[in-house]
Design a protein around this motif. Sequence first.
Motif, PDB file in Angstrom:
ATOM      1  N   GLN A 183       0.829  -1.477  -0.065  1.00 60.20           N
ATOM      2  CA  GLN A 183       0.018  -0.139   0.030  1.00 60.20           C
ATOM      3  C   GLN A 183       0.675   1.174  -0.037  1.00 60.20           C
ATOM      4  O   GLN A 183       1.603   1.531   1.017  1.00 60.20           O
ATOM      5  CB  GLN A 183      -0.727  -0.083   1.387  1.00 60.20           C
ATOM      6  N   GLY A 184       0.955   1.726  -0.900  1.00 68.63           N
ATOM      7  CA  GLY A 184       1.897   2.882  -1.359  1.00 68.63           C
ATOM      8  C   GLY A 184       3.309   2.579  -0.947  1.00 68.63           C
ATOM      9  O   GLY A 184       3.612   1.660  -1.827  1.00 68.63           O
ATOM     10  N   ASN A 185       3.908   3.176  -0.173  1.00 69.60           N
ATOM     11  CA  ASN A 185       5.520   2.852   0.025  1.00 69.60           C
ATOM     12  C   ASN A 185       5.556   1.594   0.971  1.00 69.60           C
ATOM     13  O   ASN A 185       6.820   1.047   1.250  1.00 69.60           O
ATOM     14  CB  ASN A 185       6.266   3.970   0.444  1.00 69.60           C
ATOM     15  N   ALA A 186       4.660   1.218   1.812  1.00 67.09           N
ATOM     16  CA  ALA A 186       4.773   0.231   2.602  1.00 67.09           C
ATOM     17  C   ALA A 186       4.440  -1.125   1.813  1.00 67.09           C
ATOM     18  O   ALA A 186       3.579  -1.266   1.088  1.00 67.09           O
ATOM     19  CB  ALA A 186       3.547   0.213   3.537  1.00 67.09           C
ATOM     20  N   MET A 187       5.228  -1.995   2.022  1.00 67.46           N
ATOM     21  CA  MET A 187       5.228  -3.624   1.519  1.00 67.46           C
ATOM     22  C   MET A 187       5.541  -4.591   2.451  1.00 67.46           C
ATOM     23  O   MET A 187       6.576  -4.395   3.171  1.00 67.46           O
ATOM     24  CB  MET A 187       5.989  -3.511   0.309  1.00 67.46           C
ATOM     25  N   VAL A 188       4.832  -5.663   2.429  1.00 70.33           N
ATOM     26  CA  VAL A 188       5.079  -6.994   2.837  1.00 70.33           C
ATOM     27  C   VAL A 188       5.212  -7.978   2.219  1.00 70.33           C
ATOM     28  O   VAL A 188       4.503  -8.377   1.451  1.00 70.33           O
ATOM     29  CB  VAL A 188       3.897  -7.295   3.883  1.00 70.33           C
TER      30      VAL A 188
END
Length: 406
Positions: A236-241
């Motif tokens: 989500q946007g710049n967050a990544m798992v």
Amino acid sequence: MDSMITAAARALAAGDSLGALKRVALRDDAPALALRGIAMAQLGDLVRAKVLLKSAARAFGPKEAVARARCVVAEAEIALVSRDLSWPAKALDTAWATLEAHGDRVNAAHAGNLKVRRLLLIGRLDEAERTLAGLDPAPLPPASTTARELAIAGIAIRRLKTEAARAALTRAAHSARQANIPALTAEVEAASLALKTPAARLIARGEGRSLLLDEVEALLASGTLVVDACRHAVRQGNAMVSLSTRPVLFALARALAEDWPGDVPRGTLLRRAFRAKHADESHRARLRVEIGRLRAELKDLADVRATKRGFALSPQGGREIVVLAPPVEGQDASVLALLADGESWSSSSLAIALGTSPRTVQRALEQLAAAGKVQPLGHGRARRWMTPLVPGFPTILLLPGPLPSD
């Protein structure tokens, strides 16, 4: 340097392979062998080209290190075009260093371009970018400038930077027109198709549609919660798992995202994650464990809540949830993706590019061949694989500058 060798070298630089051959076809001295090898490569006879260039490298004297290095660079380009990724990359590095040491900046830059293109093929983008940043584009003629811009575009496309890719392809088209080599122009046009063909599929609320590359870029920047089946991650946007090493968790995340905003029955999740046809208590216990692990992984992006019949995904902040899937899916989709460039690949080179075992690739190729999706060429060690009925344009093979020693 005699006049016939000079004329042949100029003909090659202009893309006139037949004109070059007419001037050196009956000669067996080292410069003529090298020029014939490059001409045969441009005409598509890569096997004969390799033989001629090896003969030329042996025929040059011990004091003609630059000429031998140029032959190695030409061999490296043939290996790249024929997708022979097992060709020793260290030989290209040595030739590059030799050309740099002797002040042959044009051919040295050309060698650097080849290294970048090889790194792109095997997916080492960071190293390709560092290598490209260290190359001086000033001495490059139009043909090599085109190759450089194609490499820049390739990196930008893989990093989902469509505007940068489009700008690089525009510069490549301009350089190709300056070079006035039809095969080079065709290569740029083929590369430009990546921006005009579907790059992924969007699955949202049970419906799917194709996305172009710039649409994929816009989606990932929109703040939507994306379950990315291309890279096996949730972002989500710049967050990544990243779940690339957790296939069960990713299968659960994708199943939940595809049915969002609804919930997914436990039986469906068991089939998707564990391929369990007949679930027992051990499967249900494992499902609870894996759901707990998924909940912990996604805690900053979404919640996994239990329902009466199964589980549902709830994004933080009321965001939309979508699935980004490859255009073609299946166990062998990655092999097909590499073969889609229209070139012929060996199974060993496919294994290098995919980072997997040759035997795994061979099994995939056998299954794809049985389904009529790929076809073999040749036998034994010489066997290559390609997709049928895909028009391919040969990469232009140029060795800028005179071949014989100065």
